[in-house]
Scaffold this motif. Structure first.
Motif, PDB file in Angstrom:
ATOM      1  N   UNK A  71       1.021  -1.239  -0.221  1.00 43.76           N
ATOM      2  CA  UNK A  71       0.007   0.019  -0.003  1.00 43.76           C
ATOM      3  C   UNK A  71       0.973   1.289   0.232  1.00 43.76           C
ATOM      4  N   UNK A  72       0.264   2.015  -0.846  1.00 40.41           N
ATOM      5  CA  UNK A  72       1.120   3.550  -0.838  1.00 40.41           C
ATOM      6  C   UNK A  72       0.443   4.325   0.221  1.00 40.41           C
ATOM      7  N   UNK A  73       1.385   5.095   1.002  1.00 44.95           N
ATOM      8  CA  UNK A  73       0.729   5.842   2.164  1.00 44.95           C
ATOM      9  C   UNK A  73      -0.283   6.939   1.556  1.00 44.95           C
ATOM     10  N   UNK A  74       0.127   7.641   0.600  1.00 48.91           N
ATOM     11  CA  UNK A  74      -0.617   8.535   0.026  1.00 48.91           C
ATOM     12  C   UNK A  74      -0.691   8.656  -1.642  1.00 48.91           C
ATOM     13  N   UNK A  75      -1.963   8.447  -2.012  1.00 44.82           N
ATOM     14  CA  UNK A  75      -2.136   8.095  -3.444  1.00 44.82           C
ATOM     15  C   UNK A  75      -2.691   9.332  -4.089  1.00 44.82           C
ATOM     16  N   UNK A 128       1.496  -1.308  12.410  1.00 48.29           N
ATOM     17  CA  UNK A 128       1.787  -1.643  11.055  1.00 48.29           C
ATOM     18  C   UNK A 128       2.420  -3.031  11.323  1.00 48.29           C
ATOM     19  N   UNK A 129       1.900  -4.094  10.534  1.00 53.30           N
ATOM     20  CA  UNK A 129       2.569  -5.502  10.748  1.00 53.30           C
ATOM     21  C   UNK A 129       3.918  -5.668  10.872  1.00 53.30           C
ATOM     22  N   UNK A 130       4.768  -4.778  10.263  1.00 55.33           N
ATOM     23  CA  UNK A 130       6.083  -4.765  10.033  1.00 55.33           C
ATOM     24  C   UNK A 130       6.407  -4.638  11.657  1.00 55.33           C
ATOM     25  N   UNK A 168      -2.522  -7.206  13.091  1.00 53.79           N
ATOM     26  CA  UNK A 168      -2.435  -8.459  12.312  1.00 53.79           C
ATOM     27  C   UNK A 168      -2.365  -7.950  10.605  1.00 53.79           C
ATOM     28  N   UNK A 169      -3.048  -6.739  10.317  1.00 53.96           N
ATOM     29  CA  UNK A 169      -3.041  -6.629   9.091  1.00 53.96           C
ATOM     30  C   UNK A 169      -2.958  -4.950   8.703  1.00 53.96           C
ATOM     31  N   UNK A 170      -2.563  -4.536   7.605  1.00 51.45           N
ATOM     32  CA  UNK A 170      -2.358  -3.067   7.423  1.00 51.45           C
ATOM     33  C   UNK A 170      -3.748  -2.316   7.376  1.00 51.45           C
ATOM     34  N   UNK A 171      -3.963  -1.341   7.999  1.00 51.28           N
ATOM     35  CA  UNK A 171      -4.955  -0.864   7.910  1.00 51.28           C
ATOM     36  C   UNK A 171      -5.582   0.002   6.736  1.00 51.28           C
ATOM     37  N   UNK A 172      -4.691   0.131   5.780  1.00 48.31           N
ATOM     38  CA  UNK A 172      -4.907   0.549   4.587  1.00 48.31           C
ATOM     39  C   UNK A 172      -6.098  -0.552   3.760  1.00 48.31           C
ATOM     40  N   UNK A 173      -5.815  -1.694   4.279  1.00 48.37           N
ATOM     41  CA  UNK A 173      -6.629  -2.803   3.581  1.00 48.37           C
ATOM     42  C   UNK A 173      -8.065  -2.486   4.040  1.00 48.37           C
ATOM     43  N   UNK A 174      -8.701  -1.504   3.430  1.00 47.22           N
ATOM     44  CA  UNK A 174      -9.993  -1.345   4.204  1.00 47.22           C
ATOM     45  C   UNK A 174     -11.094  -2.290   3.879  1.00 47.22           C
ATOM     46  N   UNK A 175     -11.004  -3.120   3.128  1.00 45.71           N
ATOM     47  CA  UNK A 175     -11.951  -4.154   2.626  1.00 45.71           C
ATOM     48  C   UNK A 175     -11.647  -5.543   3.331  1.00 45.71           C
ATOM     49  N   UNK A 176     -10.721  -5.405   4.347  1.00 42.98           N
ATOM     50  CA  UNK A 176     -10.477  -6.473   4.959  1.00 42.98           C
ATOM     51  C   UNK A 176     -11.649  -7.045   5.957  1.00 42.98           C
ATOM     52  N   UNK A 177     -12.044  -8.120   5.762  1.00 44.56           N
ATOM     53  CA  UNK A 177     -13.552  -8.839   6.824  1.00 44.56           C
ATOM     54  C   UNK A 177     -12.831  -9.759   7.686  1.00 44.56           C
TER      55      UNK A 177
END
Length: 289
Positions: free
Chosen positions: A11-15, A226-228, A268-277
């Motif tokens: 994920x890019x921080x700012x798109x 961040x997962x890292x 556990x996951x990047x919060x930029x992955x907004x579609x993660x259920x």
């Protein structure tokens, strides 16, 4: 050998901000990155564009470095704020940088925007940067890694300075009503530092910082790692996963909100992955040892 697992960030921080975001809110750039009212409008507009439930601030990873004296190119609607030029070449210059004054400058405007949004009933995620992200805006990486490898005792003093500043920022954010903090330091990940340095950074910076953060969070706030960073803590034995059953499938960020009071950290996951259920209805908290 290190047990740290690297997280492959995609994920890019700012798109950038497209015309769908700005056409109806009458804001200008770079003012939208510098003034609290414009920041708040932009944060709401991006939330609507992404069909999200949370506003996100700030719009870059340069905020803390600028507050320490860094020189920033504020950009425009196509690209957000970024480093313009380095101001330090030595450890001594880093250590002489002033403490952050949270009552002035862009960092104060971000806190005002957070407070305003919270008062309007918005949920806000505040992005906080880790040490290497901050330092990479202040100093060329070749100088930084020279200090890290050849002057570890001096690097420890720099880390202690940054711990204080990051903790102070989080404390001010809590006062401004923020209850969800996202912490990331992708430029200090395993893929860049390597196993040996990554372990050393967890020992002398990351773990001590989060123990201090844990003490100030209370029961009404949570830090989304961040997962890292999460995997670095877990891989060095400084933290463990703990499953929390939410009882039903929810989106990841909503789950993070739900477990406030039952966990201080997750990641556990990047919060930029907004579609993660979380289809299983189980979210993983991170407990520090």
């Amino acid at each position: 050998m290190s047990k740290i697992i690297d997280f492959q960030c995609t994920y890019n921080y700012f798109e950038g901000v497209d015309t769908i975001v700005t056409e109806n809110i009458n804001i200008k750039f770079p003012e939208a990155y510098k003034e609290w009212e414009a920041m708040a409008k932009l944060a709401i507009a991006i939330k609507k564009r992404d069909n999200a439930k949370f506003c996100e601030l700030p719009f870059c990873h340069t905020l803390e470095a600028e507050a320490l004296g860094g020189i920033i190119n504020y950009g425009d609607e196509n690209i957000g704020p970024r480093a313009k030029e380095y101001i330090c070449t030595t450890a001594e210059e880093l250590l002489r940088l002033p403490e952050i004054d949270f009552s002035k400058g862009r960092i104060a405007e971000v806190l005002k925007a957070c407070r305003y949004l919270r008062e309007k009933g918005e949920d806000v995620i505040l992005y906080v940067s880790g040490p290497f992200t901050i330092l990479n805006t202040l100093m060329d990486a070749r100088h930084l890694f020279k200090i890290l490898k050849k002057q570890p005792e001096v690097m420890q003093k720099i880390f202690e300075k940054l711990q204080k500043e990051i903790l102070g920022f989080i404390e001010e954010a809590l006062k401004s009503g923020v209850d969800m903090v996202s912490y990331g330091d992708s430029t200090g990940g395993l893929n860049i530092l390597g196993p040996k340095l990554s372990e050393a950074v967890v020992e002398c910076f990351t773990y001590p910082l989060f123990k201090r953060i844990e003490a100030v969070l209370g029961d009404n706030a949570i830090v989304l790692l961040c997962p890292k960073t999460a995997f670095a803590l877990l891989g060095t034995g400084k933290a463990v996963w703990r499953d929390i059953d939410l009882g039903e499938a929810v989106m990841y960020l909503e789950g993070c909100k739900i477990i406030m009071g039952r966990a201080k950290f997750t990641g556990q996951m990047c919060i930029k992955n907004k579609g993660l259920e979380l289809k299983s209805g189980v979210i993983k908290a991170i407990d520090l040892i």
